[in-house]
Design a protein around this motif. Structure first.
Motif, mmCIF file in Angstrom:
data_model
loop_
_atom_site.group_PDB
_atom_site.id
_atom_site.type_symbol
_atom_site.label_atom_id
_atom_site.label_comp_id
_atom_site.label_asym_id
_atom_site.label_seq_id
_atom_site.Cartn_x
_atom_site.Cartn_y
_atom_site.Cartn_z
ATOM 1 N N ALA A 141 0.822 -1.213 0.000
ATOM 2 C CA ALA A 141 0.000 0.000 0.000
ATOM 3 C C ALA A 141 0.854 1.260 0.000
ATOM 4 N N GLY A 142 1.991 1.174 -0.716
ATOM 5 C CA GLY A 142 2.786 2.371 -0.935
ATOM 6 C C GLY A 142 2.277 3.123 -2.154
ATOM 7 N N PRO A 143 3.021 4.120 -2.630
ATOM 8 C CA PRO A 143 2.575 4.877 -3.805
ATOM 9 C C PRO A 143 2.266 3.998 -5.015
ATOM 10 N N SER A 144 3.066 2.957 -5.238
ATOM 11 C CA SER A 144 2.841 2.087 -6.398
ATOM 12 C C SER A 144 1.530 1.331 -6.289
ATOM 13 N N GLY A 145 1.275 0.765 -5.119
ATOM 14 C CA GLY A 145 0.027 0.037 -4.919
ATOM 15 C C GLY A 145 -1.189 0.933 -5.015
ATOM 16 N N LEU A 146 -1.085 2.147 -4.458
ATOM 17 C CA LEU A 146 -2.195 3.092 -4.544
ATOM 18 C C LEU A 146 -2.458 3.505 -5.992
ATOM 19 N N ALA A 147 -1.383 3.736 -6.747
ATOM 20 C CA ALA A 147 -1.544 4.116 -8.154
ATOM 21 C C ALA A 147 -2.234 3.013 -8.939
ATOM 22 N N ALA A 148 -1.840 1.762 -8.685
ATOM 23 C CA ALA A 148 -2.469 0.641 -9.383
ATOM 24 C C ALA A 148 -3.944 0.529 -9.015
ATOM 25 N N GLY A 149 -4.249 0.672 -7.724
ATOM 26 C CA GLY A 149 -5.642 0.595 -7.284
ATOM 27 C C GLY A 149 -6.502 1.684 -7.890
ATOM 28 N N ALA A 150 -5.945 2.912 -7.966
ATOM 29 C CA ALA A 150 -6.706 4.030 -8.527
ATOM 30 C C ALA A 150 -6.948 3.840 -10.021
ATOM 31 N N CYS A 151 -5.944 3.402 -10.759
ATOM 32 C CA CYS A 151 -6.106 3.201 -12.201
ATOM 33 C C CYS A 151 -7.110 2.090 -12.489
ATOM 34 N N LEU A 152 -7.084 1.032 -11.684
ATOM 35 C CA LEU A 152 -8.061 -0.042 -11.854
ATOM 36 C C LEU A 152 -9.474 0.469 -11.580
ATOM 37 N N LYS A 153 -9.619 1.269 -10.536
ATOM 38 C CA LYS A 153 -10.946 1.802 -10.202
ATOM 39 C C LYS A 153 -11.483 2.681 -11.328
ATOM 40 N N GLU A 154 -10.611 3.466 -11.940
ATOM 41 C CA GLU A 154 -11.033 4.294 -13.062
ATOM 42 C C GLU A 154 -11.509 3.460 -14.246
ATOM 43 N N LYS A 155 -11.021 2.224 -14.323
ATOM 44 C CA LYS A 155 -11.442 1.313 -15.394
ATOM 45 C C LYS A 155 -12.627 0.438 -14.971
ATOM 46 N N GLY A 156 -13.123 0.643 -13.757
ATOM 47 C CA GLY A 156 -14.259 -0.134 -13.278
ATOM 48 C C GLY A 156 -13.904 -1.499 -12.750
ATOM 49 N N VAL A 157 -12.641 -1.705 -12.397
ATOM 50 C CA VAL A 157 -12.188 -2.996 -11.883
ATOM 51 C C VAL A 157 -11.900 -2.877 -10.387
ATOM 52 N N PRO A 158 -12.572 -3.640 -9.533
ATOM 53 C CA PRO A 158 -12.279 -3.596 -8.098
ATOM 54 C C PRO A 158 -10.970 -4.308 -7.794
ATOM 55 N N SER A 159 -10.328 -3.916 -6.711
ATOM 56 C CA SER A 159 -9.083 -4.569 -6.311
ATOM 57 C C SER A 159 -9.012 -4.627 -4.794
ATOM 58 N N LEU A 160 -8.106 -5.453 -4.312
ATOM 59 C CA LEU A 160 -7.881 -5.592 -2.873
ATOM 60 C C LEU A 160 -6.407 -5.385 -2.608
ATOM 61 N N ILE A 161 -6.071 -4.433 -1.730
ATOM 62 C CA ILE A 161 -4.675 -4.140 -1.408
ATOM 63 C C ILE A 161 -4.338 -4.723 -0.048
ATOM 64 N N LEU A 162 -3.237 -5.467 0.013
ATOM 65 C CA LEU A 162 -2.743 -6.032 1.263
ATOM 66 C C LEU A 162 -1.486 -5.275 1.686
ATOM 67 N N GLU A 163 -1.405 -4.919 2.965
ATOM 68 C CA GLU A 163 -0.266 -4.160 3.482
ATOM 69 C C GLU A 163 0.186 -4.777 4.809
ATOM 70 N N ARG A 164 1.478 -5.062 4.932
ATOM 71 C CA ARG A 164 1.985 -5.724 6.138
ATOM 72 C C ARG A 164 2.050 -4.801 7.353
ATOM 73 N N GLU A 165 2.192 -3.494 7.116
ATOM 74 C CA GLU A 165 2.235 -2.548 8.232
ATOM 75 C C GLU A 165 0.833 -2.028 8.525
ATOM 76 N N ASN A 166 0.735 -1.066 9.431
ATOM 77 C CA ASN A 166 -0.579 -0.560 9.856
ATOM 78 C C ASN A 166 -0.917 0.793 9.249
ATOM 79 N N CYS A 167 -0.250 1.138 8.133
ATOM 80 C CA CYS A 167 -0.458 2.464 7.544
ATOM 81 C C CYS A 167 -0.143 2.428 6.054
ATOM 82 N N LEU A 168 -0.582 3.473 5.364
ATOM 83 C CA LEU A 168 -0.183 3.667 3.974
ATOM 84 C C LEU A 168 1.286 4.079 3.913
ATOM 85 N N ALA A 169 1.935 3.746 2.805
ATOM 86 C CA ALA A 169 3.304 4.213 2.537
ATOM 87 C C ALA A 169 4.211 4.017 3.746
ATOM 88 N N SER A 170 4.285 2.779 4.214
ATOM 89 C CA SER A 170 5.000 2.505 5.470
ATOM 90 C C SER A 170 6.484 2.845 5.385
#
Length: 394
Positions: free
Chosen positions: A18-47
């Protein structure tokens, strides 16, 4: 006895990180109408940015080169946003696209089952099953702590830059910084500004460039010049500009590689240092440059040129590495040696069997954004035409 994991079917891609790369991928997928699930080992964004970077960190490149897809930085942000400003931007980005990662889920195994055509992703609590897997853990997921000669002899404090926050806790100390990349140079400057005496140990050759040339970003100017003239001529321009603005950095102990700064970045991924004030401190003697360490002693070190120095603490500015080989069971796309895609940029974003990578281009946030767009376009075509199952609710 192994813990039984709860199995979860995921209708869209699973994004790991859930760093910048993961967020960018999630946002681009959402713009295309594709849902996604992001897994993050830490307790925050951009750990990495939030937990493992120093307080004075700023973006090394102008903000226009660091924006994620579909969202600009606020106009009031400076050209080089601070660490906290960048973290605020990422939080706003996640809110804008309603991205809600599952935190504290560390991926321990990801493996493709060719019999049924799905990925099985095991974390500490779940086993996720998906058709598409996007690796967004990045180039800097694990600190590198190399074996240094007899470092166990040293009786003072030793820490990696991932644990360094600011120089005030080193005030009055003499500190050896091992490594002369952007991390080592900036932390040495921070130590100096905080009342510590910093020594930078330089073993390898390095290009040092001014952050700006003629009032323009060195990076931005380079990208513009590459549209018109060959890379080797751009490298020559950068070296001549550096000589004019910074002087001969070799006289301070920084030997330049024979290959140019952009050429070496493209071929082996070694990033030039962008000077933000460290060289000025070196010129005045407030920061001292020393060669590589031959061996450590109880109170300091002997260097390869024979000189001996004593110091109170050691900071390892020895970088980070990808941890992908430790959990991804896959032989063709990611290298087991360094955890990067084997195929170089610009084709490093897609593997086989629905496997993708984002943020492994060695081209920073701009490269991650390019990857995210390509991945979303590719998956969206499959989602719309060839999805293997109905959209299931988690």
């Amino acid at each position: 006895m192994n813990k039984e994991l709860k199995r979860v079917w995921v209708p869209g891609p699973v994004i790991i990180g859930a760093g910048p790369s993961g967020l960018a991928a999630g946002a681009c997928l959402k713009e295309k109408g594709v849902p996604s699930l992001i897994l993050e080992r830490e307790n925050c964004l951009a750990s990495l940015w939030k937990l493992k970077t120093y307080d004075r960190l700023r973006l090394h490149l102008p903000k226009k080169f660091c924006e994620l897809p579909y969202m600009d930085f606020p106009p009031e942000f400076p050209t080089y946003p601070t660490k906290q400003q960048f973290l605020n931007y990422l939080n706003d980005y996640a809110n804008m696209f309603s991205i809600k990662p599952i935190f504290e889920e560390e991926v321990r195994l990801a493996e493709y089952d060719s019999n049924i055509g799905f990925w099985f992703v095991q974390t500490n609590n779940f086993e996720f099953v998906c058709q598409w897997l996007i690796v967004a853990t990045g180039e800097n997921s694990e600190p590198v702590t190399p074996e240094l000669p007899q470092i166990s002899n040293f009786r003072g404090r030793i820490l990696h830059t991932s644990r360094y926050k600011n120089g005030y806790e080193f005030e009055g100390e003499k500190v050896l910084v091992v490594g002369c990349g952007n991390l080592g140079m900036e932390i040495s400057l921070d130590l100096c500004n905080s009342g510590a005496q910093a020594l930078i140990s330089v073993r390898n050759m390095v290009h040092i460039l001014p952050r700006e040339i003629l009032g323009l970003s060195t990076f931005g100017l380079s990208m513009w010049l590459l549209k018109w003239i060959p890379l080797k001529l751009v490298d020559l321009f950068l070296l001549l500009s550096s000589l004019f603005i910074l002087g001969d950095t070799q006289r301070f102990g920084f030997k330049r590689p024979k290959i140019g700064p952009l050429d070496i970045k493209n071929t082996i991924g070694k990033t030039p240092v962008l000077d933000v004030g460290c060289l000025a401190k070196i010129r005045t003697g407030k920061i001292k440059v020393v060669p590589g360490v031959k061996n450590f002693t109880a109170d300091g070190a002997q260097f390869i040129d024979g000189r001996v120095e004593e110091f109170d603490s050691i900071i390892l500015a020895t970088g980070y590495r990808s941890n992908v080989p430790s959990w991804l069971k896959e032989e063709e796309f990611f290298s087991k040696k360094d955890g990067y895609p084997i195929t170089p940029f610009p084709n490093s974003w897609k593997g086989n069997n629905g496997l993708y990578s984002v943020g492994f281009t060695k081209r920073g946030l701009l490269g991650a954004s390019l990857d995210a767009h390509k991945i979303a376009e590719d998956i969206a075509q499959q989602w719309n035409l060839n999805a293997k199952y109905m959209h299931l609710a988690l």
